[in-house]
Write a protein that holds these residues in place. Structure first.
Motif, PDB file in Angstrom:
ATOM      1  N   ALA A 138       0.841  -1.206   0.000  1.00 32.24           N
ATOM      2  CA  ALA A 138       0.000   0.000   0.000  1.00 32.24           C
ATOM      3  C   ALA A 138       0.873   1.253   0.000  1.00 32.24           C
ATOM      4  CB  ALA A 138      -0.926  -0.010   1.211  1.00 32.24           C
ATOM      5  N   MET A 139       1.958   1.229   0.775  1.00 34.57           N
ATOM      6  CA  MET A 139       2.872   2.368   0.806  1.00 34.57           C
ATOM      7  C   MET A 139       3.508   2.570  -0.567  1.00 34.57           C
ATOM      8  SD  MET A 139       4.669   1.602   4.502  1.00 34.57           S
ATOM      9  CE  MET A 139       6.156   2.442   4.034  1.00 34.57           C
ATOM     10  N   LEU A 140       3.851   1.480  -1.208  1.00 40.53           N
ATOM     11  CA  LEU A 140       4.459   1.530  -2.535  1.00 40.53           C
ATOM     12  C   LEU A 140       3.487   2.131  -3.548  1.00 40.53           C
ATOM     13  CD1 LEU A 140       7.125   0.668  -3.868  1.00 40.53           C
ATOM     14  CD2 LEU A 140       6.110  -1.550  -4.320  1.00 40.53           C
ATOM     15  N   ALA A 141       2.218   1.761  -3.439  1.00 35.92           N
ATOM     16  CA  ALA A 141       1.199   2.274  -4.358  1.00 35.92           C
ATOM     17  C   ALA A 141       0.950   3.763  -4.144  1.00 35.92           C
ATOM     18  CB  ALA A 141      -0.101   1.497  -4.184  1.00 35.92           C
ATOM     19  N   LEU A 151       8.847   6.295  -2.976  1.00 37.79           N
ATOM     20  CA  LEU A 151       9.166   4.909  -2.624  1.00 37.79           C
ATOM     21  C   LEU A 151       9.259   4.054  -3.889  1.00 37.79           C
ATOM     22  CD1 LEU A 151       9.790   2.866  -0.426  1.00 37.79           C
ATOM     23  CD2 LEU A 151       7.326   2.515  -0.118  1.00 37.79           C
ATOM     24  N   LYS A 152       8.355   4.270  -4.843  1.00 35.15           N
ATOM     25  CA  LYS A 152       8.441   3.539  -6.126  1.00 35.15           C
ATOM     26  C   LYS A 152       9.772   3.793  -6.794  1.00 35.15           C
ATOM     27  CE  LYS A 152       3.633   3.567  -7.426  1.00 35.15           C
ATOM     28  NZ  LYS A 152       2.634   4.346  -8.087  1.00 35.15           N
ATOM     29  N   VAL A 181      12.546   1.929  -5.063  1.00 32.71           N
ATOM     30  CA  VAL A 181      12.477   0.494  -5.327  1.00 32.71           C
ATOM     31  C   VAL A 181      12.932   0.158  -6.745  1.00 32.71           C
ATOM     32  CG1 VAL A 181      10.821  -1.390  -5.665  1.00 32.71           C
ATOM     33  CG2 VAL A 181      10.741  -0.026  -3.585  1.00 32.71           C
ATOM     34  N   ARG A 182      12.511   0.962  -7.711  1.00 36.13           N
ATOM     35  CA  ARG A 182      12.731   0.611  -9.126  1.00 36.13           C
ATOM     36  C   ARG A 182      13.990   1.171  -9.753  1.00 36.13           C
ATOM     37  NH1 ARG A 182       6.568   1.564 -11.006  1.00 36.13           N
ATOM     38  NH2 ARG A 182       5.711  -0.319 -10.070  1.00 36.13           N
ATOM     39  N   SER A 183      14.469   2.290  -9.274  1.00 34.56           N
ATOM     40  CA  SER A 183      15.556   2.982  -9.951  1.00 34.56           C
ATOM     41  C   SER A 183      16.917   2.328  -9.695  1.00 34.56           C
ATOM     42  CB  SER A 183      15.619   4.436  -9.511  1.00 34.56           C
ATOM     43  OG  SER A 183      16.710   5.081 -10.140  1.00 34.56           O
ATOM     44  N   LYS A 201      19.617   2.142   3.506  1.00 36.03           N
ATOM     45  CA  LYS A 201      19.381   3.179   4.519  1.00 36.03           C
ATOM     46  C   LYS A 201      17.963   3.725   4.419  1.00 36.03           C
ATOM     47  CE  LYS A 201      24.160   4.747   4.793  1.00 36.03           C
ATOM     48  NZ  LYS A 201      25.107   5.751   4.322  1.00 36.03           N
ATOM     49  N   ALA A 202      17.535   4.028   3.207  1.00 33.90           N
ATOM     50  CA  ALA A 202      16.188   4.579   3.009  1.00 33.90           C
ATOM     51  C   ALA A 202      15.128   3.552   3.401  1.00 33.90           C
ATOM     52  CB  ALA A 202      16.015   5.010   1.556  1.00 33.90           C
ATOM     53  N   LEU A 203      15.345   2.293   3.023  1.00 35.90           N
ATOM     54  CA  LEU A 203      14.375   1.243   3.328  1.00 35.90           C
ATOM     55  C   LEU A 203      14.240   1.048   4.845  1.00 35.90           C
ATOM     56  CD1 LEU A 203      12.493  -0.941   2.076  1.00 35.90           C
ATOM     57  CD2 LEU A 203      14.361  -2.541   2.491  1.00 35.90           C
TER      58      LEU A 203
END
Length: 186
Positions: A41-44, A49-50, A53-55, A65-67
């Motif tokens: 849900a946070m990703l959506a 955050l997307k 995750v993807r870059s 660190k961010a995660l």
């Protein structure tokens, strides 16, 4: 187990299977599913955050660190947090959405549930979600877990995929059908 289910294959299937087996052994399948649902849900909801995750621009240490900060803020810990950190360390965080989808399929199979992918134009209310679950249960005879995706491009209605069956009652599909019928008539 992963080889039996075509939706649970490849890299994401292997990770999902490993996580599922660990969660099952630790008797924490529901807790892990809740954490993964929260992360999904946070990703959506978060473009940042997307991007994280993807870059491929972010290095493993930056991503990690961010995660960690995101997981702490969300209150996600234990097996789920360790698993997401492992994905990051292995440079596989970009497959997290597929891993979560595969994990849901394994949990549904374990619980004797069916899983339906539902695409809607806008977020459904709890009442509508319950009505949809009840309708799908009457068709399948099983409890149905829903993977809901929001796609404003379908304009209205919904698209439901349950196993190999698909029902497309989206307004976009209906408009396209009318457009093709008008072309053929003209």
């Amino acid at each position: 187990m992963a080889a039996e289910d075509p939706s649970v294959s490849g890299v994401s299937g292997r990770y999902a299977t490993a996580l599922f087996e660990l969660a099952r052994d630790e008797k924490s399948v529901d807790a892990v599913m809740a954490d993964l649902d929260k992360f999904s849900a946070m990703l959506a909801d978060s473009a940042d955050l997307k991007r994280l995750v993807r870059s491929p621009v972010f290095g493993a240490s930056e991503q990690s660190k961010a995660l960690v900060a995101v997981l702490e803020k969300a209150g996600i810990g234990g097996i789920s947090a360790n698993f997401l950190k492992l994905l990051t360390a292995n440079r596989r965080l970009f497959v997290v959405a597929d891993v979560i989808r595969a994990f849901r399929a394994l949990v549904a199979k374990f619980k004797g549930e069916a899983t339906a992918d539902v695409t809607v134009a806008e977020k459904l209310s709890d009442t509508n979600l319950d009505a949809l679950k009840a309708a799908l249960k009457s068709v399948t005879g099983k409890d149905v877990a829903l993977n809901v995706n929001i796609d404003p491009a379908i304009i209205g209605g919904l698209v439901v995929k349950l196993g190999s069956r698909m029902v497309d009652s989206s307004l976009r599909t209906k408009l396209n059908s009318i457009k093709h019928a008008m072309k053929e008539a003209g």
